[in-house]
Design an enzyme around this catalytic site. Structure first.
Site, short mmCIF file in Angstrom:
data_model
loop_
_atom_site.label_atom_id
_atom_site.label_comp_id
_atom_site.label_asym_id
_atom_site.label_seq_id
_atom_site.Cartn_x
_atom_site.Cartn_y
_atom_site.Cartn_z
N SER A 148 0.79 -1.22 -0.04
CA SER A 148 0.15 -0.53 -0.40
C SER A 148 0.65 1.43 0.19
O SER A 148 2.34 1.18 0.34
CB SER A 148 -0.34 -0.23 1.25
OG SER A 148 -1.51 1.52 1.43
N TYR A 161 -1.87 0.18 10.95
CA TYR A 161 -1.81 -0.26 9.16
C TYR A 161 -0.74 -0.11 8.59
O TYR A 161 -0.47 -0.47 8.20
CB TYR A 161 -3.10 0.33 8.57
CG TYR A 161 -3.00 -0.04 7.37
CD1 TYR A 161 -3.45 -1.42 6.82
CD2 TYR A 161 -3.71 0.92 5.93
CE1 TYR A 161 -3.19 -2.09 5.42
CE2 TYR A 161 -4.04 0.34 4.43
CZ TYR A 161 -3.84 -0.79 4.50
OH TYR A 161 -4.13 -1.68 2.92
P1 NAP Z 1 -11.54 -6.12 0.53
O1 NAP Z 1 -12.01 -6.18 -1.01
O2 NAP Z 1 -11.37 -5.84 1.59
O3 NAP Z 1 -10.32 -7.88 -0.38
C1 NAP Z 1 -9.26 -8.52 1.13
C2 NAP Z 1 -9.57 -9.69 0.62
O4 NAP Z 1 -8.85 -10.10 1.74
C3 NAP Z 1 -10.80 -10.06 0.40
O5 NAP Z 1 -11.02 -11.10 -0.22
C4 NAP Z 1 -10.66 -11.06 1.68
O6 NAP Z 1 -11.28 -12.89 1.68
C5 NAP Z 1 -8.94 -11.79 2.03
N1 NAP Z 1 -8.80 -11.74 3.30
C6 NAP Z 1 -9.01 -11.43 4.44
N2 NAP Z 1 -8.48 -11.84 5.51
C7 NAP Z 1 -8.19 -12.73 5.50
C8 NAP Z 1 -7.44 -14.33 5.97
N3 NAP Z 1 -7.26 -14.18 7.17
N4 NAP Z 1 -7.38 -14.99 4.74
C9 NAP Z 1 -7.19 -15.43 3.74
N5 NAP Z 1 -7.72 -14.11 2.85
C10 NAP Z 1 -8.48 -13.15 4.22
O7 NAP Z 1 -10.01 -5.38 -0.28
P2 NAP Z 1 -9.18 -5.10 -1.33
O8 NAP Z 1 -9.52 -3.40 -1.62
O9 NAP Z 1 -9.46 -6.04 -2.53
O10 NAP Z 1 -7.82 -4.80 -0.29
C11 NAP Z 1 -6.41 -5.98 -0.92
C12 NAP Z 1 -5.15 -5.94 -1.11
O11 NAP Z 1 -4.17 -4.83 -1.74
C13 NAP Z 1 -5.12 -5.27 0.72
O12 NAP Z 1 -3.78 -6.13 1.43
C14 NAP Z 1 -5.33 -4.33 1.18
O13 NAP Z 1 -4.02 -4.08 1.91
C15 NAP Z 1 -4.36 -3.73 -0.19
N6 NAP Z 1 -4.29 -2.66 -0.38
C16 NAP Z 1 -6.24 -2.24 -0.44
C17 NAP Z 1 -6.67 -0.59 -0.16
C18 NAP Z 1 -7.87 -0.02 -0.65
O14 NAP Z 1 -7.42 1.35 -1.09
N7 NAP Z 1 -8.48 -0.31 -1.33
C19 NAP Z 1 -5.19 0.52 -1.16
C20 NAP Z 1 -3.65 -0.01 -0.95
C21 NAP Z 1 -3.84 -1.49 -0.32
P3 NAP Z 1 -12.12 -13.74 3.08
O15 NAP Z 1 -12.69 -12.61 3.62
O16 NAP Z 1 -13.19 -14.16 2.54
O17 NAP Z 1 -11.11 -14.11 3.60
#
Ligand code: NAP
Length: 263
Positions: A148, A161
């Protein structure tokens, strides 16, 4: 990527049940990869598998036995050529003085130790794949880590975070140093604000109003923008290691500086 003499490359995507992970599964399938999508919610993975032809594997990255079972399965079913460590998330937006220790612990478990467990587990498979495919074209294997912009700076309320994402970033940077000389690339993808359906909802414990406010007044990134960056990094020639890709919305010049001017 794949040639007539070689099977398609096989990539594991964690956190595949929503957001960036699901978009990455769709994109990599469209690019011709074999994809294994892993996350906790099996129903969502199954739907994605039916839609894309990916394989679904229910997984909690905080559970060592579950990671071991996944690694054994991958080893028995053709091995692995790359991993996208994407499972992760933020919990809360509290100042340091009010921070919840359990939320910090969970963020570290998920973002840092989850990535550690999965990467440690699949590394022997990646080495084996690189050895098998190595040859005239020098093909190798890939470790992608979705960190991130929170891995690259502070913002108020973000300490739990940002601390976890800095840890995840150091894991990936150190791994690149340690693998120097081996045919395994380590790529860090660092997104800014991405409007995915769940990230902010999870952060604010289901408070839809607070979650929506994060993306108001500007054009945030969408999950496909990050999947596009991941696909770009994976499809570079094997000797090219894209160490770090920072992808922000145009309106976001810093973690806490977003121009909410409507564009
Ligand atoms: P999201 O829609 O909340 O997706 C998170 C994913 O992680 C879901 O598929 C969730 O699935 C899975 N997950 C959560 N806990 C888990 C566990 N214990 N074991 C296995 N899977 C797990 O978020 P996103 O925005 O796509 O984020 C994806 C990545 O990008 C993350 O690492 C986040 O920190 C990073 N990121 C996001 C943003 C943003 O603005 N959205 C910005 C920078 C970085 P289940 O609940 O089904 O397990």
């Amino acid at each position: 990527m794949s040639t007539t003499s070689e099977p398609a490359r096989r990539i594991l995507v964690t956190g595949a049940s929503s957001g960036i992970g699901a978009a990455t599964v769709r994109r990599l399938r469209a690019e011709g990869y074999d994809v294994v999508g892993a996350a906790r919610r099996a129903d969502r993975l199954e739907a994605l598998a039916a839609e894309t032809g990916a394989e679904a594997f229910p997984l909690d990255v905080t559970d060592q036995a579950a990671v071991d079972a996944l690694v054994a399965h991958l080893g028995e079913t053709g091995g692995l050529d790359g991993v996208v460590n994407n499972a992760g998330g933020a919990f809360g937006l509290d100042r340091v003085e009010d921070a919840d220790v359990d939320q910090w612990r969970h963020m570290y478990e998920l973002n840092v130790l989850g990535t550690l467990r999965v990467t440690q587990g699949v590394l022997p498979l990646l080495r084996a794949s690189a050895g098998r495919r190595g040859g005239a074209d020098g093909a190798g294997a890939d470790v992608v880590v979705v960190t991130s912009t929170a891995a690259h700076g502070a913002y108020e309320g973000g300490s739990g975070y940002t601390a976890a994402k800095h840890g995840e970033r150091m894991l990936s940077t150190t791994l690149r140093w340690e693998l120097a000389g081996e045919p395994v690339r380590v790529v860090e993808i660092a997104p800014g604000a991405v409007a995915t359906e769940e990230f902010s909802l999870v952060r604010f414990d289901g408070d839809a109003e607070k979650a929506a406010a994060v993306y108001e007044g500007y054009q945030p990134l969408v999950a496909d923008d990050i999947a596009d960056g991941i696909a770009y990094a994976l499809t570079r020639p094997p000797h090219v290691n894209l160490d770090l890709m920072v992808i922000r919305p145009r309106a976001q010049v810093h973690n806490s500086k977003i121009a909410r001017t409507g564009i």
